[in-house]
Design a protein around this motif. Structure first.
Motif, mmCIF file in Angstrom:
data_model
loop_
_atom_site.group_PDB
_atom_site.id
_atom_site.type_symbol
_atom_site.label_atom_id
_atom_site.label_comp_id
_atom_site.label_asym_id
_atom_site.label_seq_id
_atom_site.Cartn_x
_atom_site.Cartn_y
_atom_site.Cartn_z
ATOM 1 N N SER A 158 0.828 -1.095 -0.085
ATOM 2 C CA SER A 158 0.036 0.197 -0.321
ATOM 3 C C SER A 158 0.799 0.972 0.141
ATOM 4 O O SER A 158 2.036 0.798 0.672
ATOM 5 C CB SER A 158 -0.797 0.114 1.317
ATOM 6 O OG SER A 158 -0.077 0.634 2.173
ATOM 7 N N THR A 159 0.594 2.521 -0.562
ATOM 8 C CA THR A 159 0.937 3.225 -0.794
ATOM 9 C C THR A 159 -0.581 4.317 0.062
ATOM 10 O O THR A 159 -1.283 4.827 -0.838
ATOM 11 C CB THR A 159 1.503 4.100 -1.431
ATOM 12 O OG1 THR A 159 2.448 2.961 -2.375
ATOM 13 C CG2 THR A 159 1.996 5.637 -1.816
ATOM 14 N N GLY A 160 -0.794 5.110 1.440
ATOM 15 C CA GLY A 160 -1.775 5.722 1.556
ATOM 16 C C GLY A 160 -2.422 4.930 1.829
ATOM 17 O O GLY A 160 -2.623 3.594 2.422
ATOM 18 N N SER A 161 -4.116 5.222 1.475
ATOM 19 C CA SER A 161 -4.817 3.835 1.528
ATOM 20 C C SER A 161 -5.062 3.337 -0.369
ATOM 21 O O SER A 161 -6.290 3.449 -0.160
ATOM 22 C CB SER A 161 -5.753 4.747 1.594
ATOM 23 O OG SER A 161 -6.855 5.793 0.684
ATOM 24 N N ALA A 162 -4.312 3.071 -0.663
ATOM 25 C CA ALA A 162 -4.525 2.758 -1.854
ATOM 26 C C ALA A 162 -3.627 1.832 -1.589
ATOM 27 O O ALA A 162 -2.168 0.969 -1.359
ATOM 28 C CB ALA A 162 -3.451 3.534 -3.359
ATOM 29 N N LEU A 163 -3.507 0.344 -2.847
ATOM 30 C CA LEU A 163 -3.449 -0.596 -2.824
ATOM 31 C C LEU A 163 -2.133 -0.833 -3.783
ATOM 32 O O LEU A 163 -3.020 -0.445 -4.933
ATOM 33 C CB LEU A 163 -4.506 -1.679 -3.352
ATOM 34 C CG LEU A 163 -5.049 -2.217 -0.838
ATOM 35 C CD1 LEU A 163 -6.005 -3.386 -1.321
ATOM 36 C CD2 LEU A 163 -3.662 -2.593 -0.120
ATOM 37 N N VAL A 164 -1.380 -0.915 -4.009
ATOM 38 C CA VAL A 164 -0.391 -1.264 -4.885
ATOM 39 C C VAL A 164 0.683 -2.396 -5.055
ATOM 40 O O VAL A 164 1.283 -2.672 -3.869
ATOM 41 C CB VAL A 164 0.935 0.590 -5.142
ATOM 42 C CG1 VAL A 164 -0.255 1.410 -5.486
ATOM 43 C CG2 VAL A 164 0.805 0.404 -3.706
ATOM 44 N N LEU A 214 -8.225 -9.060 6.614
ATOM 45 C CA LEU A 214 -8.499 -7.951 7.214
ATOM 46 C C LEU A 214 -7.530 -6.613 7.341
ATOM 47 O O LEU A 214 -8.063 -5.372 6.720
ATOM 48 C CB LEU A 214 -8.980 -7.765 8.434
ATOM 49 C CG LEU A 214 -9.911 -9.209 8.599
ATOM 50 C CD1 LEU A 214 -9.571 -10.032 10.240
ATOM 51 C CD2 LEU A 214 -10.986 -8.747 8.248
ATOM 52 N N GLY A 215 -6.206 -6.237 7.332
ATOM 53 C CA GLY A 215 -5.715 -5.574 6.922
ATOM 54 C C GLY A 215 -5.726 -5.067 5.420
ATOM 55 O O GLY A 215 -5.628 -3.393 5.475
ATOM 56 N N LEU A 216 -5.631 -5.541 4.450
ATOM 57 C CA LEU A 216 -5.649 -5.365 3.141
ATOM 58 C C LEU A 216 -6.985 -4.590 2.530
ATOM 59 O O LEU A 216 -7.393 -3.818 2.118
ATOM 60 C CB LEU A 216 -4.907 -6.406 2.241
ATOM 61 C CG LEU A 216 -3.093 -6.124 2.262
ATOM 62 C CD1 LEU A 216 -3.220 -7.361 0.941
ATOM 63 C CD2 LEU A 216 -2.493 -4.946 2.274
ATOM 64 N N GLY A 217 -7.753 -5.724 3.428
ATOM 65 C CA GLY A 217 -9.413 -5.648 2.663
ATOM 66 C C GLY A 217 -9.769 -4.200 3.464
ATOM 67 O O GLY A 217 -10.812 -3.499 2.340
ATOM 68 N N PHE A 218 -9.427 -3.938 4.746
ATOM 69 C CA PHE A 218 -9.994 -2.827 4.752
ATOM 70 C C PHE A 218 -9.078 -1.278 4.826
ATOM 71 O O PHE A 218 -9.696 -0.027 4.915
ATOM 72 C CB PHE A 218 -10.698 -2.891 6.665
ATOM 73 C CG PHE A 218 -11.921 -3.696 6.550
ATOM 74 C CD1 PHE A 218 -12.705 -2.545 6.955
ATOM 75 C CD2 PHE A 218 -11.242 -4.854 6.856
ATOM 76 C CE1 PHE A 218 -13.858 -3.873 7.124
ATOM 77 C CE2 PHE A 218 -12.769 -5.717 7.895
ATOM 78 C CZ PHE A 218 -13.759 -5.125 7.842
ATOM 79 N N LEU A 219 -8.044 -1.580 4.016
ATOM 80 C CA LEU A 219 -7.376 -0.500 3.832
ATOM 81 C C LEU A 219 -8.135 0.865 2.921
ATOM 82 O O LEU A 219 -7.714 2.562 3.145
ATOM 83 C CB LEU A 219 -5.948 -0.629 3.483
ATOM 84 C CG LEU A 219 -4.692 -0.190 3.055
ATOM 85 C CD1 LEU A 219 -4.111 0.484 4.823
ATOM 86 C CD2 LEU A 219 -3.984 -0.226 2.459
ATOM 87 N N PRO A 220 -8.463 0.338 1.911
ATOM 88 C CA PRO A 220 -8.776 1.512 1.589
ATOM 89 C C PRO A 220 -10.307 2.492 1.783
ATOM 90 O O PRO A 220 -10.392 3.606 1.282
ATOM 91 C CB PRO A 220 -9.516 0.831 -0.083
ATOM 92 C CG PRO A 220 -8.486 -0.567 0.063
ATOM 93 C CD PRO A 220 -8.308 -0.582 1.755
ATOM 94 N N VAL A 221 -11.069 1.961 2.926
ATOM 95 C CA VAL A 221 -11.817 2.262 3.006
ATOM 96 C C VAL A 221 -12.080 2.715 4.699
ATOM 97 O O VAL A 221 -12.869 3.835 4.838
ATOM 98 C CB VAL A 221 -13.208 1.490 2.705
ATOM 99 C CG1 VAL A 221 -13.727 0.920 1.673
ATOM 100 C CG2 VAL A 221 -12.768 -0.124 3.684
ATOM 101 N N LEU A 222 -11.051 2.869 5.244
ATOM 102 C CA LEU A 222 -11.476 3.187 7.127
ATOM 103 C C LEU A 222 -9.901 4.030 6.896
ATOM 104 O O LEU A 222 -9.096 4.136 5.785
ATOM 105 C CB LEU A 222 -11.357 2.042 7.693
ATOM 106 C CG LEU A 222 -12.403 1.091 7.971
ATOM 107 C CD1 LEU A 222 -12.223 0.040 8.495
ATOM 108 C CD2 LEU A 222 -13.523 1.689 8.557
#
Lengths: 102, 229
Positions: free
Chosen positions: A56-62, B197-205
């Motif tokens: 991730s970078t910030g709140s984006a998965l990369v 859980l850690g990756l799944g919630f990363l973009p939304v929380l």
């Protein structure tokens, strides 16, 4: 300021749990469920943190060069390499992939 | 971590050698922490205060990572704190093993971490355990703080820490700490669920919260195992 607040809480919290272990009577933390949970909590946190800081970078998965670096670290761990070699493998491979334009 | 030979009375030199091996190897990785901290905008003073007063590597990396991701100070500190709770259980085992005098305990507590516990528990008798704990603690503390300072200062000289791949040091440290814990299917299930859980919630929380949700993987897996006969 936010950083100092976080540092302050972490300093106090982390020292308190270390001291608690040395001072608390053995019986209090010896319940099997508490022990199981205490052993599994770091597993969950470390797995989540490893994944987040790699993908991730910030709140984006990369997916970027760090993924290759972490794969190298994983390989080094499978080969039972010492701690420093594992970290060095991740750093060197990540830098290498970036240098190649990855 | 090094294997220890069969139980018996251990020569002091062997204990010191084990302790130094662990202390030096892990102590030097304070450099990676210093660089990582500087790379995400933590000041040199702040990085050094963390190493001097928190002195538990995974928590330090977690805090810095969460702050870098924009987490608020409370969720960032909560993640670091939960990672530190394992030290309470180390302390519990060490207090029986080392039987330290009461006045010494508040001082010794600061050195209760993965590495000192591993070295102390590997010793066959109390004297060796005390020696191993002290030598590992002292070497690791001195080197960890020295290399944190060098890393934080060096990060400026290095320039772009990403170009040098130093942002991969943090996750590699976590992976190296995690790997030996994945012994049974329960641990692997917890790790896998936490990862999702850690990756799944990363973009939304908000930053820092997904890690705390991922921590729930531990009680969830325990509960599911408990339900299965």
């Amino acid at each position: 300021m936010n950083v100092w607040i976080a540092i302050g809480i972490t300093v106090v919290g982390c020292y308190a749990v270390k001291l608690a272990g040395l001072l608390v009577p053995a019986g209090a933390l010896e319940r099997p469920l508490v022990r199981r949970l205490a052993a599994l909590l770091p597993v969950a946190l470390l797995a989540a943190l490893t994944a987040q800081q790699t993908f991730s970078t910030g709140s984006a998965l990369v997916v970027d060069a760090r993924a290759a670096g972490l794969a190298a670290a994983g390989l080094a761990l499978l080969l039972r390499a010492p701690f420093l070699v594992v970290v060095a493998a991740a750093v060197v491979v990540t830098a290498g992939v970036r240098a190649l334009g990855g | 971590m090094r294997e220890t030979p069969a139980p018996g009375v251990r020569p002091r030199a062997a204990v010191v050698r084990d302790a130094l091996g662990v202390g030096v190897a892990v102590g030097l990785s304070g450099f990676a922490f210093g660089v990582t901290a500087a790379g995400v905008g933590i000041s040199t003073l702040q990085a050094c205060v963390l190493s001097l007063l928190v002195f538990t590597g995974a928590s330090q990396f977690a805090l810095v990572g969460a702050l870098a991701a924009g987490g608020n100070p409370f969720t960032a500190a909560a993640g670091a704190f939960f990672l530190g709770t394992r030290n309470a259980f180390y302390g519990l085992r060490l207090s029986q093993l080392l039987k330290l005098p009461r006045p010494l305990r508040p001082l010794a507590a600061h050195w209760v971490i993965d590495e000192t516990t591993a070295v102390a528990l590997a010793q066959p008798d109390r004297r060796s355990a005390r020696l191993g704990f002290t030598v590992t603690g002292l070497t690791l503390y001195v080197l960890w703080n020295l290399t944190t300072l060098l890393g934080a200062l060096g990060a400026e000289a290095i320039g772009d820490t990403r170009a040098w791949g130093l942002d991969a040091a943090g996750p590699a440290v976590f992976l190296a700490l995690l790997a030996p814990m994945l012994k049974t299917s329960t641990e692997r299930a917890v790790a896998a669920l936490a990862l999702v859980l850690g990756l799944g919630f990363l973009p939304v929380l908000p930053a820092g919260v997904p890690v705390l949700i991922a921590a729930l993987a531990a009680p969830v897996v325990l509960w599911m195992k408990g339900r299965r006969p």
